[in-house]
Enzyme design. Structure first.
Site, PDB file in Angstrom:
ATOM      1  N   HIS A  41      75.207  -4.366  29.430  1.00 48.61           N
ATOM      2  CA  HIS A  41      74.994  -3.275  28.466  1.00 48.61           C
ATOM      3  C   HIS A  41      74.245  -2.305  29.210  1.00 48.61           C
ATOM      4  O   HIS A  41      73.261  -2.471  30.137  1.00 48.61           O
ATOM      5  CB  HIS A  41      74.339  -3.706  27.343  1.00 48.61           C
ATOM      6  CG  HIS A  41      75.218  -4.656  26.477  1.00 48.61           C
ATOM      7  ND1 HIS A  41      74.640  -5.591  25.731  1.00 48.61           N
ATOM      8  CD2 HIS A  41      76.523  -4.442  26.058  1.00 48.61           C
ATOM      9  CE1 HIS A  41      75.524  -6.284  25.231  1.00 48.61           C
ATOM     10  NE2 HIS A  41      76.574  -5.450  25.217  1.00 48.61           N
ATOM     11  N   CYS A  73      66.910  -6.048  23.452  1.00 51.34           N
ATOM     12  CA  CYS A  73      68.204  -6.656  22.849  1.00 51.34           C
ATOM     13  C   CYS A  73      67.894  -7.220  21.526  1.00 51.34           C
ATOM     14  O   CYS A  73      68.797  -7.275  20.696  1.00 51.34           O
ATOM     15  CB  CYS A  73      68.793  -7.688  23.927  1.00 51.34           C
ATOM     16  SG  CYS A  73      69.092  -7.312  25.331  1.00 51.34           S
ATOM     17  N   GLU A 123      79.850  -2.267  21.458  1.00 51.92           N
ATOM     18  CA  GLU A 123      78.660  -3.223  21.425  1.00 51.92           C
ATOM     19  C   GLU A 123      77.395  -2.468  20.927  1.00 51.92           C
ATOM     20  O   GLU A 123      76.355  -2.931  21.008  1.00 51.92           O
ATOM     21  CB  GLU A 123      78.593  -3.654  22.909  1.00 51.92           C
ATOM     22  CG  GLU A 123      79.739  -4.310  23.240  1.00 51.92           C
ATOM     23  CD  GLU A 123      79.826  -5.732  23.410  1.00 51.92           C
ATOM     24  OE1 GLU A 123      78.772  -6.632  23.698  1.00 51.92           O
ATOM     25  OE2 GLU A 123      80.831  -6.515  23.644  1.00 51.92           O
TER      26      GLU A 123
HETATM   27  O1  SUG Z   1      76.127 -10.455  24.659  1.00 53.88           O
HETATM   28  N1  SUG Z   1      74.340 -13.057  25.493  1.00 53.88           N
HETATM   29  C1  SUG Z   1      74.281 -11.978  24.836  1.00 53.88           C
HETATM   30  C2  SUG Z   1      72.999 -11.232  25.260  1.00 53.88           C
HETATM   31  C3  SUG Z   1      73.102  -9.723  24.503  1.00 53.88           C
HETATM   32  C4  SUG Z   1      71.943  -8.665  25.201  1.00 53.88           C
HETATM   33  N2  SUG Z   1      71.816  -7.675  24.508  1.00 53.88           N
HETATM   34  C5  SUG Z   1      71.743  -6.479  24.782  1.00 53.88           C
HETATM   35  N3  SUG Z   1      71.778  -6.209  26.205  1.00 53.88           N
HETATM   36  N4  SUG Z   1      71.436  -5.361  24.048  1.00 53.88           N
HETATM   37  C6  SUG Z   1      75.613 -11.145  25.393  1.00 53.88           C
HETATM   38  O2  SUG Z   1      75.876 -11.324  26.412  1.00 53.88           O
HETATM   39  C7  SUG Z   1      74.884 -15.600  26.056  1.00 53.88           C
HETATM   40  C8  SUG Z   1      75.432 -16.662  24.733  1.00 53.88           C
HETATM   41  C9  SUG Z   1      75.673 -17.887  25.510  1.00 53.88           C
HETATM   42  O3  SUG Z   1      76.077 -17.909  26.513  1.00 53.88           O
HETATM   43  O4  SUG Z   1      75.381 -18.998  24.842  1.00 53.88           O
HETATM   44  C10 SUG Z   1      75.086 -14.096  25.086  1.00 53.88           C
HETATM   45  O5  SUG Z   1      75.955 -14.033  24.057  1.00 53.88           O
END
Ligand code: SUG
Length: 417
Positions: free
Chosen positions: A230, A348, A162
């Site tokens: 994460h 993020c 990731e």
């Molecule tokens: O991968 N949310 C993302 C958020 C990513 C956050 N990134 C970091 N922590 N670096 C994920 O979970 C939600 C999409 C939705 O539910 O429509 C989503 O993909």
């Protein structure tokens, strides 16, 4: 050659919606089915970039991907009109906005060949994110095309990767050789562990890191179970400072001891669970902050979500820290609520790359004038709202496509169309 840290923010795409796709990401689950505001979301992201430029930081961008991803749907033997609702939502997600998951970056001072290495993340754990990497790789190959960079494809499945969200660099200053820390999860808990240790090890080998200065650290199972999908939800590093929740790591004593042995000047700022519970840390996204070094010797600032200011335990701790002798000298709350509602805070939304800005394709760097041009496109073309249960509307799909196309034209990047 002068190396500096550049934050490349993902521009929030016109298909931004709340589909509840990320199991283990509590905000995504909580807001599933809510009506999103893509235009306001993108403008919030642009305002964050503008504020960072005003702080004297160098700012870059990554672009929204083509959505819906028809190539991916075709490889599944379907198309947007016929796909089941879950698959349709995966194809339409604006998830590439979270640029911290775009790639893992090892700057030139850390690598054997003296180039800055970038490995695009495979994101295989979540179906809606697993088809991001080709669109990201295409951008990385343009933005970082010169001899100063080595851009790698993804680590093969099944080893989930990731990207920078599970990677930290600790160093005397950005341009110095760093200790690189890869944080991985172990599966078996209620939620998936998205970063596999084998993926982290493969990246470290491919990037030519010095094994003696590379650490592989297990994330605590309790943190993943509490919603820290994460590492960057519970810890962040900048130069010689590690800012972390007490319960972020499976064996913090061993990790801290390794860090202190390899880098005696490291400063570990640990927030105790007795002051800020894991639950408060995760809902406020205290650690999903950009910990940045301000120019001119002004110390470090924490660019954090307004939710952190609105969470009393978190704000009390921060105010005490800033009033004392801690390394964080300044707090800069930013409103990224539209992204936060999908579990994506200020950190993020950005990918950090330490390099000479002159070696980056200038179309991926922004100043106030370019941000204003982007904002004009967003204001004119981004949908005002999206109801996640109505994404099959052909008019919406046309609008999303035309919006991205207009952005590519303004940025002179139609080759990504
Ligand atoms: O991968 N949310 C993302 C958020 C990513 C956050 N990134 C970091 N922590 N670096 C994920 O979970 C939600 C999409 C939705 O539910 O429509 C989503 O993909």
């Amino acid at each position: 050659m002068s190396l500096s840290e550049i934050n490349f923010d993902g521009i929030i795409g016109p298909s931004h919606n709340y589909a509840g796709l990320s199991i283990g990401n509590l905000a995504s689950a909580r807001n599933a089915g809510h009506v999103s505001q893509p235009r306001a979301a993108a403008i919030q992201g642009l305002a964050k970039m503008r504020a960072n430029i005003a702080l004297g930081l160098t700012q870059g961008i990554l672009l929204p991907h083509d959505r819906p991803n028809n190539g991916w749907l075709e490889s599944l033997g379907t198309d947007f009109a016929r796909a089941e609702a879950h698959i349709r939502a995966c194809a339409f997600s604006a998830s590439p906005m979270w640029a911290a998951n775009a790639a893992t970056v090892s700057p030139a001072p850390d690598t054997a060949d003296g180039t800055c290495h970038l490995s695009v993340a495979n994101l295989v754990t979540m179906p809606h994110r697993s088809h991001e990497w080709p669109g990201t790789l295409a951008q990385l190959r343009i933005a970082f095309a010169g001899p100063a960079f080595t851009v790698h494809g993804p680590v093969p499945a099944p080893f989930g990767d990731e990207g920078a969200a599970n990677h930290m660099r600790l160093c005397a200053s950005h341009g110095a050789a760093a200790i690189e820390v890869f944080v991985y999860g172990k599966s078996g808990g209620p939620f998936p562990a998205r970063q596999h240790v084998e993926a982290s090890k493969a990246i470290a080998r491919r990037h030519g890191l010095d094994p003696v200065r590379t650490l592989f650290v297990q994330q605590s199972e309790g943190a993943i179970a509490a919603g820290a999908f994460h590492n960057d939800v519970v810890a962040v590093a900048n130069e010689r400072v590690l800012f972390t929740h007490e319960d972020a790591f499976a064996d913090k004593h061993a990790f801290y001891a390794d860090l202190r042995r390899l880098m005696p000047e490291v400063e570990i700022v640990e927030v105790p669970a007795a002051r800020v519970s894991l639950a408060d840390a995760i809902t406020s996204y205290l650690f999903n902050a950009q910990l940045v070094t301000l120019p001119g010797g002004a110390g470090m600032a924490l660019i954090l979500p307004t939710e952190a200011r609105d969470t009393p335990s978190v704000w009390n701790w921060l105010e005490e820290h800033v009033a004392g002798n801690g390394p964080i000298r300044r707090l800069e709350p930013v409103d990224v609520r539209q992204s936060m509602a999908n579990g994506g805070g200020p950190a993020c939304l950005r990918l950090r790359v330490v390099c000479d800005p002159a070696t980056v394709d200038p179309r991926f760097l922004v100043d106030d004038a370019r941000l204003a041009a982007i904002e004009a496109v967003v204001a004119a073309h981004w949908p005002e709202t999206i109801d996640a249960s109505a994404i099959d509307s052909p008019a919406l799909v046309d609008q999303v496509r035309a919006a991205r196309r207009a952005l590519l034209e303004v940025l002179d990047l139609v080759e990504l169309a």
